[in-house]
Design a protein around this motif. Structure first.
Motif, PDB file in Angstrom:
ATOM      1  N   ILE A   1     -16.067   1.627   0.614  1.00  0.00           N
ATOM      2  CA  ILE A   1     -14.929   0.959  -0.037  1.00  0.00           C
ATOM      3  C   ILE A   1     -14.884  -0.507   0.380  1.00  0.00           C
ATOM      4  CG2 ILE A   1     -12.391   0.782  -0.050  1.00  0.00           C
ATOM      5  CD1 ILE A   1     -12.345   3.886   0.064  1.00  0.00           C
ATOM      6  N   LYS A   2     -15.045  -0.778   1.663  1.00  0.00           N
ATOM      7  CA  LYS A   2     -15.027  -2.164   2.147  1.00  0.00           C
ATOM      8  C   LYS A   2     -16.201  -2.953   1.568  1.00  0.00           C
ATOM      9  CE  LYS A   2     -14.736  -1.328   6.583  1.00  0.00           C
ATOM     10  NZ  LYS A   2     -14.541  -1.500   8.040  1.00  0.00           N
ATOM     11  N   GLU A   3     -17.358  -2.323   1.474  1.00  0.00           N
ATOM     12  CA  GLU A   3     -18.544  -2.983   0.919  1.00  0.00           C
ATOM     13  C   GLU A   3     -18.332  -3.322  -0.561  1.00  0.00           C
ATOM     14  OE1 GLU A   3     -22.943  -1.470  -0.302  1.00  0.00           O
ATOM     15  OE2 GLU A   3     -22.275  -0.923   1.716  1.00  0.00           O
ATOM     16  N   VAL A   4     -17.825  -2.367  -1.332  1.00  0.00           N
ATOM     17  CA  VAL A   4     -17.577  -2.596  -2.766  1.00  0.00           C
ATOM     18  C   VAL A   4     -16.535  -3.694  -2.942  1.00  0.00           C
ATOM     19  CG1 VAL A   4     -16.600  -1.550  -4.862  1.00  0.00           C
ATOM     20  CG2 VAL A   4     -18.301  -0.298  -3.520  1.00  0.00           C
TER      21      VAL A   4
ATOM     22  N   LYS B   1     -15.936  -6.199  -0.971  1.00  0.00           N
ATOM     23  CA  LYS B   1     -16.571  -7.484  -0.667  1.00  0.00           C
ATOM     24  C   LYS B   1     -17.507  -7.914  -1.794  1.00  0.00           C
ATOM     25  CE  LYS B   1     -18.921  -9.832   3.081  1.00  0.00           C
ATOM     26  NZ  LYS B   1     -19.457  -9.727   4.432  1.00  0.00           N
ATOM     27  N   GLU B   2     -18.308  -6.960  -2.318  1.00  0.00           N
ATOM     28  CA  GLU B   2     -19.236  -7.269  -3.414  1.00  0.00           C
ATOM     29  C   GLU B   2     -18.502  -7.769  -4.651  1.00  0.00           C
ATOM     30  OE1 GLU B   2     -21.358  -3.652  -4.191  1.00  0.00           O
ATOM     31  OE2 GLU B   2     -22.587  -3.821  -2.383  1.00  0.00           O
ATOM     32  N   ARG B   3     -17.370  -7.150  -4.953  1.00  0.00           N
ATOM     33  CA  ARG B   3     -16.611  -7.499  -6.154  1.00  0.00           C
ATOM     34  C   ARG B   3     -15.676  -8.680  -5.943  1.00  0.00           C
ATOM     35  NH1 ARG B   3     -17.286  -3.401 -10.537  1.00  0.00           N
ATOM     36  NH2 ARG B   3     -18.940  -2.173  -9.599  1.00  0.00           N
ATOM     37  N   GLY B   4     -15.524  -9.093  -4.715  1.00  0.00           N
ATOM     38  CA  GLY B   4     -14.629 -10.208  -4.428  1.00  0.00           C
ATOM     39  C   GLY B   4     -13.167  -9.849  -4.614  1.00  0.00           C
ATOM     40  N   VAL B   5     -12.862  -8.577  -4.385  1.00  0.00           N
ATOM     41  CA  VAL B   5     -11.495  -8.078  -4.546  1.00  0.00           C
ATOM     42  C   VAL B   5     -10.974  -7.672  -3.179  1.00  0.00           C
ATOM     43  CG1 VAL B   5     -10.066  -6.281  -5.604  1.00  0.00           C
ATOM     44  CG2 VAL B   5     -12.035  -7.191  -6.840  1.00  0.00           C
ATOM     45  N   GLY B   6      -9.815  -8.166  -2.822  1.00  0.00           N
ATOM     46  CA  GLY B   6      -9.211  -7.752  -1.567  1.00  0.00           C
ATOM     47  C   GLY B   6      -8.708  -6.319  -1.654  1.00  0.00           C
ATOM     48  N   ILE B   7      -8.670  -5.665  -0.511  1.00  0.00           N
ATOM     49  CA  ILE B   7      -8.149  -4.300  -0.475  1.00  0.00           C
ATOM     50  C   ILE B   7      -6.631  -4.387  -0.389  1.00  0.00           C
ATOM     51  CG2 ILE B   7      -8.096  -2.118   0.783  1.00  0.00           C
ATOM     52  CD1 ILE B   7     -10.898  -2.819   1.839  1.00  0.00           C
ATOM     53  N   ALA B   8      -5.974  -3.854  -1.383  1.00  0.00           N
ATOM     54  CA  ALA B   8      -4.517  -3.786  -1.415  1.00  0.00           C
ATOM     55  C   ALA B   8      -4.136  -2.348  -1.731  1.00  0.00           C
ATOM     56  CB  ALA B   8      -3.951  -4.729  -2.474  1.00  0.00           C
ATOM     57  N   PHE B   9      -2.897  -1.994  -1.460  1.00  0.00           N
ATOM     58  CA  PHE B   9      -2.447  -0.644  -1.742  1.00  0.00           C
ATOM     59  C   PHE B   9      -2.711  -0.280  -3.199  1.00  0.00           C
ATOM     60  CE2 PHE B   9       0.223  -1.710   1.963  1.00  0.00           C
ATOM     61  CZ  PHE B   9      -0.091  -0.637   2.782  1.00  0.00           C
ATOM     62  N   ASP B  10      -2.484  -1.231  -4.099  1.00  0.00           N
ATOM     63  CA  ASP B  10      -2.625  -0.973  -5.530  1.00  0.00           C
ATOM     64  C   ASP B  10      -4.078  -0.842  -5.976  1.00  0.00           C
ATOM     65  OD1 ASP B  10       0.120  -1.132  -5.660  1.00  0.00           O
ATOM     66  OD2 ASP B  10       0.149  -3.163  -6.460  1.00  0.00           O
TER      67      ASP B  10
ATOM     68  N   LEU C   1      -6.700   0.133  -3.975  1.00  0.00           N
ATOM     69  CA  LEU C   1      -7.478   1.033  -3.133  1.00  0.00           C
ATOM     70  C   LEU C   1      -8.049   2.225  -3.901  1.00  0.00           C
ATOM     71  CD1 LEU C   1      -8.518   1.414  -0.303  1.00  0.00           C
ATOM     72  CD2 LEU C   1      -6.454   2.664   0.236  1.00  0.00           C
ATOM     73  N   LYS C   2      -7.269   2.846  -4.752  1.00  0.00           N
ATOM     74  CA  LYS C   2      -7.752   4.009  -5.511  1.00  0.00           C
ATOM     75  C   LYS C   2      -8.926   3.619  -6.412  1.00  0.00           C
ATOM     76  CE  LYS C   2      -4.443   7.319  -4.810  1.00  0.00           C
ATOM     77  NZ  LYS C   2      -4.812   8.389  -3.953  1.00  0.00           N
ATOM     78  N   GLY C   3      -8.825   2.479  -7.080  1.00  0.00           N
ATOM     79  CA  GLY C   3      -9.919   2.021  -7.934  1.00  0.00           C
ATOM     80  C   GLY C   3     -11.176   1.727  -7.130  1.00  0.00           C
ATOM     81  N   LEU C   4     -10.999   1.078  -5.977  1.00  0.00           N
ATOM     82  CA  LEU C   4     -12.144   0.803  -5.108  1.00  0.00           C
ATOM     83  C   LEU C   4     -12.770   2.104  -4.603  1.00  0.00           C
ATOM     84  CD1 LEU C   4     -10.715  -2.196  -3.064  1.00  0.00           C
ATOM     85  CD2 LEU C   4     -12.654  -2.279  -4.637  1.00  0.00           C
ATOM     86  N   ALA C   5     -11.921   3.085  -4.312  1.00  0.00           N
ATOM     87  CA  ALA C   5     -12.433   4.384  -3.852  1.00  0.00           C
ATOM     88  C   ALA C   5     -13.262   5.045  -4.939  1.00  0.00           C
ATOM     89  CB  ALA C   5     -11.282   5.284  -3.427  1.00  0.00           C
TER      90      ALA C   5
ATOM     91  N   ASP D   1      -2.051  11.263   1.086  1.00  0.00           N
ATOM     92  CA  ASP D   1      -2.964  10.950  -0.018  1.00  0.00           C
ATOM     93  C   ASP D   1      -3.804   9.714   0.302  1.00  0.00           C
ATOM     94  OD1 ASP D   1      -1.979  13.094  -1.465  1.00  0.00           O
ATOM     95  OD2 ASP D   1      -0.673  11.864  -2.729  1.00  0.00           O
ATOM     96  N   LEU D   2      -3.159   8.691   0.855  1.00  0.00           N
ATOM     97  CA  LEU D   2      -3.880   7.479   1.242  1.00  0.00           C
ATOM     98  C   LEU D   2      -4.942   7.812   2.289  1.00  0.00           C
ATOM     99  CD1 LEU D   2      -4.316   4.391   1.315  1.00  0.00           C
ATOM    100  CD2 LEU D   2      -2.427   4.265   2.943  1.00  0.00           C
ATOM    101  N   LEU D   3      -4.565   8.598   3.279  1.00  0.00           N
ATOM    102  CA  LEU D   3      -5.511   8.962   4.324  1.00  0.00           C
ATOM    103  C   LEU D   3      -6.667   9.785   3.757  1.00  0.00           C
ATOM    104  CD1 LEU D   3      -6.375   8.821   7.229  1.00  0.00           C
ATOM    105  CD2 LEU D   3      -4.872  10.763   7.710  1.00  0.00           C
ATOM    106  N   ASP D   4      -6.386  10.674   2.818  1.00  0.00           N
ATOM    107  CA  ASP D   4      -7.465  11.443   2.193  1.00  0.00           C
ATOM    108  C   ASP D   4      -8.485  10.523   1.525  1.00  0.00           C
ATOM    109  OD1 ASP D   4      -6.446  13.867   3.021  1.00  0.00           O
ATOM    110  OD2 ASP D   4      -5.503  14.353   1.098  1.00  0.00           O
ATOM    111  N   THR D   5      -8.011   9.414   0.991  1.00  0.00           N
ATOM    112  CA  THR D   5      -8.898   8.450   0.324  1.00  0.00           C
ATOM    113  C   THR D   5      -9.783   7.703   1.320  1.00  0.00           C
ATOM    114  OG1 THR D   5      -7.265   8.133  -1.432  1.00  0.00           O
ATOM    115  CG2 THR D   5      -8.936   6.420  -1.199  1.00  0.00           C
ATOM    116  N   ILE D   6      -9.261   7.403   2.499  1.00  0.00           N
ATOM    117  CA  ILE D   6      -9.991   6.551   3.445  1.00  0.00           C
ATOM    118  C   ILE D   6     -10.405   7.272   4.729  1.00  0.00           C
ATOM    119  CG2 ILE D   6      -8.959   4.443   2.538  1.00  0.00           C
ATOM    120  CD1 ILE D   6      -7.036   4.405   4.897  1.00  0.00           C
ATOM    121  N   ARG D   7     -10.230   8.568   4.794  1.00  0.00           N
ATOM    122  CA  ARG D   7     -10.501   9.331   6.022  1.00  0.00           C
ATOM    123  C   ARG D   7     -11.970   9.269   6.472  1.00  0.00           C
ATOM    124  NH1 ARG D   7      -7.714  13.315   7.861  1.00  0.00           N
ATOM    125  NH2 ARG D   7      -6.739  13.714   5.835  1.00  0.00           N
ATOM    126  N   GLU D   8     -12.881   9.610   5.575  1.00  0.00           N
ATOM    127  CA  GLU D   8     -14.294   9.700   5.943  1.00  0.00           C
ATOM    128  C   GLU D   8     -14.872   8.311   6.198  1.00  0.00           C
ATOM    129  OE1 GLU D   8     -15.686  12.521   6.712  1.00  0.00           O
ATOM    130  OE2 GLU D   8     -13.820  13.505   6.125  1.00  0.00           O
TER     131      GLU D   8
END
Length: 122
Positions: free
Chosen positions: A93-96, A98-107, A109-113, A79-86
């Motif tokens: 996701i990384k751009e959003v 950075k823009e929001r000032g939120v680190g990417i964490a397991f918790d 990631l879905k919201g950022l996606a 499921d995690l890979l499906d979210t970040i595969r493409e």
């Protein structure tokens, strides 16, 4: 050690691509002291295993280091890979993040996606 999501993404993609025979023989090895990039990949694979995204035979020796043998994706890992595969989605996701000032964490990631997908559609 700093968590690197690009490395974790590449580890998940690599494990997914293994066939049955390759999976049986594959080993991530993290020596106790090494600056080798493969040691970083092994550290990230072991983190993914600890979080339940990979499974495999985990062991360590007193003199050499830690191992993860025969790694496989778990359902949460798939499921995690499906979210970040493409690649395009992953970059967004990384751009959003950075823009929001939120680190990417397991918790988070879905919201950022979700935010990234919305941004890609507009």
């Amino acid at each position: 050690m700093r968590r690197d999501w690009d490395i974790m993404r590449s580890v998940l993609l690599e494990v997914e691509a293994l066939d049955v025979k390759q999976t049986e023989e594959f080993v991530f090895f993290q020596p106790y002291s090494s600056g080798d990039p493969e040691a970083d990949r092994a550290r990230h694979a072991l983190m993914l295993e600890e979080m339940g995204y990979l499974k495999g035979i985990k062991y360590q020796t007193l003199s050499e280091g830690r191992y993860l043998k025969s790694p496989e994706l778990t359902m949460p890992g798939a499921d995690l890979l499906d979210t970040i595969r493409e690649k395009k989605m992953w970059e967004k996701i990384k751009e959003v993040s950075k823009e929001r000032g939120v680190g990417i964490a397991f918790d988070t990631l879905k919201g950022l996606a979700g935010l990234a997908a919305t941004a890609l559609m507009t």
